[in-house]
Design an enzyme around this catalytic site. Structure first.
Site, PDB file in Angstrom:
ATOM      1  N   GLU A 244     -21.744 -22.174  33.311  1.00 17.13           N
ATOM      2  CA  GLU A 244     -20.338 -22.564  33.400  1.00 17.13           C
ATOM      3  C   GLU A 244     -19.580 -21.400  34.065  1.00 17.13           C
ATOM      4  O   GLU A 244     -19.411 -20.341  33.452  1.00 17.13           O
ATOM      5  CB  GLU A 244     -19.805 -22.855  31.971  1.00 17.13           C
ATOM      6  CG  GLU A 244     -18.309 -22.953  31.849  1.00 17.13           C
ATOM      7  CD  GLU A 244     -17.647 -23.913  32.818  1.00 17.13           C
ATOM      8  OE1 GLU A 244     -18.017 -25.100  32.877  1.00 17.13           O
ATOM      9  OE2 GLU A 244     -16.735 -23.465  33.533  1.00 17.13           O
TER      10      GLU A 244
ATOM     11  N   SER B 131     -16.883 -25.595  39.936  1.00 21.20           N
ATOM     12  CA  SER B 131     -16.931 -26.760  39.053  1.00 21.20           C
ATOM     13  C   SER B 131     -16.901 -26.294  37.601  1.00 21.20           C
ATOM     14  O   SER B 131     -17.642 -25.395  37.216  1.00 21.20           O
ATOM     15  CB  SER B 131     -18.221 -27.542  39.324  1.00 21.20           C
ATOM     16  OG  SER B 131     -18.345 -28.603  38.405  1.00 21.20           O
TER      17      SER B 131
ATOM     18  N   CYS C 259     -25.672 -24.625  46.505  1.00 16.79           N
ATOM     19  CA  CYS C 259     -25.265 -24.810  45.109  1.00 16.79           C
ATOM     20  C   CYS C 259     -25.807 -23.616  44.332  1.00 16.79           C
ATOM     21  O   CYS C 259     -27.019 -23.426  44.279  1.00 16.79           O
ATOM     22  CB  CYS C 259     -25.860 -26.130  44.622  1.00 16.79           C
ATOM     23  SG  CYS C 259     -25.638 -26.429  42.868  1.00 16.79           S
TER      24      CYS C 259
ATOM     25  N   ASN D 288     -29.542 -37.938  36.490  1.00 16.45           N
ATOM     26  CA  ASN D 288     -30.902 -37.535  36.851  1.00 16.45           C
ATOM     27  C   ASN D 288     -31.683 -37.338  35.568  1.00 16.45           C
ATOM     28  O   ASN D 288     -31.366 -36.450  34.782  1.00 16.45           O
ATOM     29  CB  ASN D 288     -30.866 -36.240  37.664  1.00 16.45           C
ATOM     30  CG  ASN D 288     -30.351 -36.490  39.067  1.00 16.45           C
ATOM     31  OD1 ASN D 288     -30.848 -37.372  39.775  1.00 16.45           O
ATOM     32  ND2 ASN D 288     -29.333 -35.756  39.461  1.00 16.45           N
TER      33      ASN D 288
ATOM     34  N   GLU E 129     -31.744 -20.824  39.535  1.00 17.81           N
ATOM     35  CA  GLU E 129     -32.030 -21.536  40.771  1.00 17.81           C
ATOM     36  C   GLU E 129     -30.775 -21.717  41.614  1.00 17.81           C
ATOM     37  O   GLU E 129     -29.669 -21.767  41.091  1.00 17.81           O
ATOM     38  CB  GLU E 129     -32.602 -22.923  40.440  1.00 17.81           C
ATOM     39  CG  GLU E 129     -33.937 -22.825  39.731  1.00 17.81           C
ATOM     40  CD  GLU E 129     -34.490 -24.161  39.283  1.00 17.81           C
ATOM     41  OE1 GLU E 129     -35.659 -24.189  38.893  1.00 17.81           O
ATOM     42  OE2 GLU E 129     -33.764 -25.172  39.312  1.00 17.81           O
TER      43      GLU E 129
ATOM     44  N   CYS F 287     -27.288 -32.573  29.876  1.00 16.33           N
ATOM     45  CA  CYS F 287     -27.579 -31.557  30.898  1.00 16.33           C
ATOM     46  C   CYS F 287     -28.792 -30.717  30.515  1.00 16.33           C
ATOM     47  O   CYS F 287     -28.886 -30.211  29.396  1.00 16.33           O
ATOM     48  CB  CYS F 287     -26.357 -30.677  31.092  1.00 16.33           C
ATOM     49  SG  CYS F 287     -26.634 -29.297  32.229  1.00 16.33           S
TER      50      CYS F 287
ATOM     51  N   CYS G 129     -23.483 -29.590  26.913  1.00 15.60           N
ATOM     52  CA  CYS G 129     -23.279 -30.999  27.279  1.00 15.60           C
ATOM     53  C   CYS G 129     -24.594 -31.733  26.996  1.00 15.60           C
ATOM     54  O   CYS G 129     -25.676 -31.244  27.350  1.00 15.60           O
ATOM     55  CB  CYS G 129     -22.878 -31.116  28.748  1.00 15.60           C
ATOM     56  SG  CYS G 129     -21.389 -30.157  29.097  1.00 15.60           S
TER      57      CYS G 129
ATOM     58  N   CYS H  93     -26.544 -22.056  29.307  1.00 13.14           N
ATOM     59  CA  CYS H  93     -25.114 -22.392  29.225  1.00 13.14           C
ATOM     60  C   CYS H  93     -24.774 -22.768  27.786  1.00 13.14           C
ATOM     61  O   CYS H  93     -25.514 -23.516  27.150  1.00 13.14           O
ATOM     62  CB  CYS H  93     -24.798 -23.556  30.164  1.00 13.14           C
ATOM     63  SG  CYS H  93     -23.065 -24.042  30.127  1.00 13.14           S
TER      64      CYS H  93
ATOM     65  N   SER I 107     -15.959 -31.564  35.722  1.00 10.97           N
ATOM     66  CA  SER I 107     -16.945 -32.523  35.216  1.00 10.97           C
ATOM     67  C   SER I 107     -16.270 -33.350  34.144  1.00 10.97           C
ATOM     68  O   SER I 107     -16.095 -32.890  33.019  1.00 10.97           O
ATOM     69  CB  SER I 107     -18.146 -31.773  34.627  1.00 10.97           C
ATOM     70  OG  SER I 107     -18.753 -31.018  35.631  1.00 10.97           O
ATOM     71  N   LEU I 108     -15.877 -34.541  34.507  1.00 16.97           N
ATOM     72  CA  LEU I 108     -15.119 -35.386  33.584  1.00 16.97           C
ATOM     73  C   LEU I 108     -16.088 -36.206  32.723  1.00 16.97           C
ATOM     74  O   LEU I 108     -16.052 -36.150  31.495  1.00 16.97           O
ATOM     75  CB  LEU I 108     -14.160 -36.277  34.390  1.00 16.97           C
ATOM     76  CG  LEU I 108     -13.226 -37.167  33.596  1.00 16.97           C
ATOM     77  CD1 LEU I 108     -12.359 -36.373  32.637  1.00 16.97           C
ATOM     78  CD2 LEU I 108     -12.327 -37.980  34.557  1.00 16.97           C
ATOM     79  N   ASN I 109     -16.903 -36.975  33.404  1.00 11.99           N
ATOM     80  CA  ASN I 109     -18.035 -37.641  32.740  1.00 11.99           C
ATOM     81  C   ASN I 109     -17.702 -38.629  31.630  1.00 11.99           C
ATOM     82  O   ASN I 109     -18.594 -39.053  30.882  1.00 11.99           O
ATOM     83  CB  ASN I 109     -19.028 -36.603  32.184  1.00 11.99           C
ATOM     84  CG  ASN I 109     -19.625 -35.756  33.285  1.00 11.99           C
ATOM     85  OD1 ASN I 109     -19.679 -36.200  34.429  1.00 11.99           O
ATOM     86  ND2 ASN I 109     -20.050 -34.553  32.974  1.00 11.99           N
TER      87      ASN I 109
ATOM     88  N   CYS J 186     -28.926 -32.496  40.688  1.00 13.34           N
ATOM     89  CA  CYS J 186     -27.855 -32.141  39.771  1.00 13.34           C
ATOM     90  C   CYS J 186     -28.288 -32.125  38.314  1.00 13.34           C
ATOM     91  O   CYS J 186     -28.871 -33.086  37.833  1.00 13.34           O
ATOM     92  CB  CYS J 186     -26.789 -33.204  39.899  1.00 13.34           C
ATOM     93  SG  CYS J 186     -25.237 -32.544  40.280  1.00 13.34           S
TER      94      CYS J 186
HETATM   95  N1  SAH Z   1     -20.974 -26.024  34.314  1.00 12.55           N
HETATM   96  C1  SAH Z   1     -20.294 -26.567  35.411  1.00 12.55           C
HETATM   97  C2  SAH Z   1     -21.080 -26.541  36.701  1.00 12.55           C
HETATM   98  C3  SAH Z   1     -22.536 -26.855  36.621  1.00 12.55           C
HETATM   99  S1  SAH Z   1     -22.997 -28.489  36.138  1.00 12.55           S
HETATM  100  C4  SAH Z   1     -19.838 -27.976  35.108  1.00 12.55           C
HETATM  101  O1  SAH Z   1     -20.266 -28.553  34.128  1.00 12.55           O
HETATM  102  O2  SAH Z   1     -19.001 -28.469  35.855  1.00 12.55           O
HETATM  103  C5  SAH Z   1     -22.814 -29.390  37.659  1.00 12.55           C
HETATM  104  C6  SAH Z   1     -22.677 -30.880  37.511  1.00 12.55           C
HETATM  105  O3  SAH Z   1     -23.918 -31.492  37.155  1.00 12.55           O
HETATM  106  C7  SAH Z   1     -21.695 -31.307  36.442  1.00 12.55           C
HETATM  107  O4  SAH Z   1     -20.741 -32.169  37.002  1.00 12.55           O
HETATM  108  C8  SAH Z   1     -22.533 -32.059  35.427  1.00 12.55           C
HETATM  109  O5  SAH Z   1     -21.792 -33.093  34.842  1.00 12.55           O
HETATM  110  C9  SAH Z   1     -23.659 -32.564  36.287  1.00 12.55           C
HETATM  111  N2  SAH Z   1     -24.896 -32.860  35.565  1.00 12.55           N
HETATM  112  C10 SAH Z   1     -25.443 -32.151  34.566  1.00 12.55           C
HETATM  113  N3  SAH Z   1     -26.600 -32.728  34.171  1.00 12.55           N
HETATM  114  C11 SAH Z   1     -26.797 -33.819  34.947  1.00 12.55           C
HETATM  115  C12 SAH Z   1     -27.832 -34.789  35.053  1.00 12.55           C
HETATM  116  N4  SAH Z   1     -28.897 -34.730  34.300  1.00 12.55           N
HETATM  117  N5  SAH Z   1     -27.690 -35.751  35.969  1.00 12.55           N
HETATM  118  C13 SAH Z   1     -26.630 -35.788  36.802  1.00 12.55           C
HETATM  119  N6  SAH Z   1     -25.641 -34.885  36.760  1.00 12.55           N
HETATM  120  C14 SAH Z   1     -25.706 -33.904  35.844  1.00 12.55           C
HETATM  121 FE1  SF4 Z   2     -23.114 -26.175  31.069  1.00 12.58          FE
HETATM  122 FE2  SF4 Z   2     -22.155 -27.647  33.123  1.00 12.58          FE
HETATM  123 FE3  SF4 Z   2     -24.510 -28.256  31.949  1.00 12.58          FE
HETATM  124 FE4  SF4 Z   2     -22.245 -28.669  30.636  1.00 12.58          FE
HETATM  125  S1  SF4 Z   2     -22.871 -29.692  32.548  1.00 12.58           S
HETATM  126  S2  SF4 Z   2     -24.101 -27.717  29.796  1.00 12.58           S
HETATM  127  S3  SF4 Z   2     -21.025 -26.940  31.321  1.00 12.58           S
HETATM  128  S4  SF4 Z   2     -24.045 -26.388  33.095  1.00 12.58           S
END
Ligand code: SAH
Ligand code: SF4
Length: 380
Positions: A173, A204, A116, A301, A103, A130, A127, A123, A225-227, A344
């Site tokens: 990624e 990212s 985006c 989300n 997508e 995600c 994480c 991936c 993506s620090l998180n 996201c």
């Molecule tokens: N793989 C790369 C880019 C894609 S993810 C990365 O991780 O940076 C894009 C962003 O979406 C990341 O910052 C991730 O932390 C965020 N993300 C993933 N799942 C999410 C969710 N369920 N709610 C909000 N943000 C999310």
């Molecule tokens: Fe992959 Fe980014 Fe999702 Fe982590 S947040 S699983 S690196 S797409």
């Protein structure tokens, strides 16, 4: 510089035009015994004029036009679904063959139109929060499939509209697919092509430290993506942290800042009871002080079976306020496109979503809030 595309004879399969940088195309034409300036002409027809019917490329000789389909195809990944959210966000679902899809999401705001895009199907970074990370990597996209997402979205804009920004924040990624990602950036920024500004492209990453130098070297912007505000929590929510911890990640961020003079954008997902406390807000500000940066906070989300929850709005606001009071450069990201699953971290292979969202599809996708314009022109 990329090696020349190997010479092909007329019997070989034509090459997909969107996979070629201008240098690649020049080398390709040269290998076919054609003049190299033809590459600029074809680039201009395709990217500037959006003409892909070679018969209409009137400044090419008739004989070259006749030969061209043997050398080049202009195929794009088919759009199998195009959804438009009530808030103007648009989502495109692309068929990537073998029952796979990715997508891209087009997000309008006052001064920009951001696309985006996805870099992989699935991936491997796994994480915890995600949706994409729930699927193991199925396939890395090719450069033409990445450029193709941009062209397909671009072709569906209203007259006068133009995509101004690209963020590699869709599925996958990007630093796990460097060759195709950076090639697509070369194609899209070429001034004979779409001529996008490198400063308007953001890559990212979850923190593949050894590859991060490439982002600065390509002249594009870095988002990380620090998180989490410490290693313990990051190890838990982002397994990649066990390989490259926050110290190593921040060293790579500082190098980026030194070399480019730019700031890093840290993305920080707020997970209820996991990353959203006021103490963590303070720890985050302390942690990020050593890097010139801005922080994007993204309320989680929700998706079925994730095991995480979105914090209440009051907690999101309190976290945001604390960061601001401590002097951080912070942005609370508005969630857009939720009604079309375009938010996201919600992007995924459509089949997986179908299985996972059957139970909630009536409450979220139901009614007339979603307009499906697949196959037709967008109605924006
Ligand atoms: N793989 C790369 C880019 C894609 S993810 C990365 O991780 O940076 C894009 C962003 O979406 C990341 O910052 C991730 O932390 C965020 N993300 C993933 N799942 C999410 C969710 N369920 N709610 C909000 N943000 C999310
Ligand atoms: Fe992959 Fe980014 Fe999702 Fe982590 S947040 S699983 S690196 S797409």
């Amino acid at each position: 510089m990329q090696e020349a595309t190997p010479a092909v004879s007329a019997e070989k399969k034509p090459v997909n035009f969107y996979s070629l940088t201008l240098e690649d195309l020049k080398a390709y034409f040269k290998s076919l015994g054609k003049e190299q300036f033809r590459s600029q002409q074809v680039y201009k027809w395709v990217y500037e004029q959006r003409v892909t019917d070679v018969n209409q490329m009137t400044n090419l000789s008739k004989s070259f036009r006749e030969e061209l389909p043997k050398f080049l195809t202009f195929e794009l990944p088919p759009v199998i679904q195009h959804l438009i959210s009530v808030d103007g966000t648009q989502k495109f679902l692309f068929d990537m063959g073998n029952n796979m899809s990715v997508e891209a999401v087009l997000i309008p705001s006052d001064d920009r139109l951001t696309l985006c895009i996805s870099s992989e199907v699935g991936c491997n970074m796994a994480c915890k929060f995600c949706f994409t990370g729930k699927q193991k990597l199925k396939r890395r996209l090719t450069a033409e499939e990445i450029v193709g997402q941009f062209m397909q979205a671009s072709d569906r804009l209203k007259d006068g509209q133009r995509i101004s920004n690209i963020v590699f924040m869709g599925m996958g990624e990007p630093l796990d697919n460097c060759e195709a990602v950076f090639k697509s950036i070369q194609v899209l920024t070429n001034d004979w092509g779409m001529n996008l500004s490198r400063k308007k492209i953001t890559v990212s990453t979850s923190g593949i430290v050894p590859e991060m130098w490439r982002i600065g070297a390509a002249g594009v912007r870095l988002a990380v993506s620090l998180n989490a505000s410490n290693d313990e929590i990051r190890d838990h929510v982002m397994p990649i942290n066990k390989k490259w911890n926050i110290e190593k990640l921040f060293e790579a961020c500082r190098s980026y800042c030194r070399e480019t003079g730019d700031k890093v954008t840290f993305e920080y997902v707020l997970l209820k009871g996991v990353t959203d406390s006021i103490e963590q807000a303070r720890e985050l500000v302390k942690l990020t002080r050593s890097v010139p940066c801005k922080i994007n906070i993204i309320p989680f989300n929700e998706h079925p079976g994730s095991g995480f929850e979105r914090p209440d709005d009051s907690q999101v606001e309190a976290f945001h306020r604390e960061l601001m009071n401590l002097g951080a450069h912070v942005l609370l990201r508005r969630t857009m496109g939720r009604d079309i699953f375009a938010a996201c971290g919600q992007l995924t292979d459509a089949k997986l979503r179908q299985d996972q969202t059957m139970d909630i599809s009536n409450s979220i996708l139901g009614g007339k809030r979603v307009r499906n314009s697949s196959g037709g022109q967008p109605r924006v």
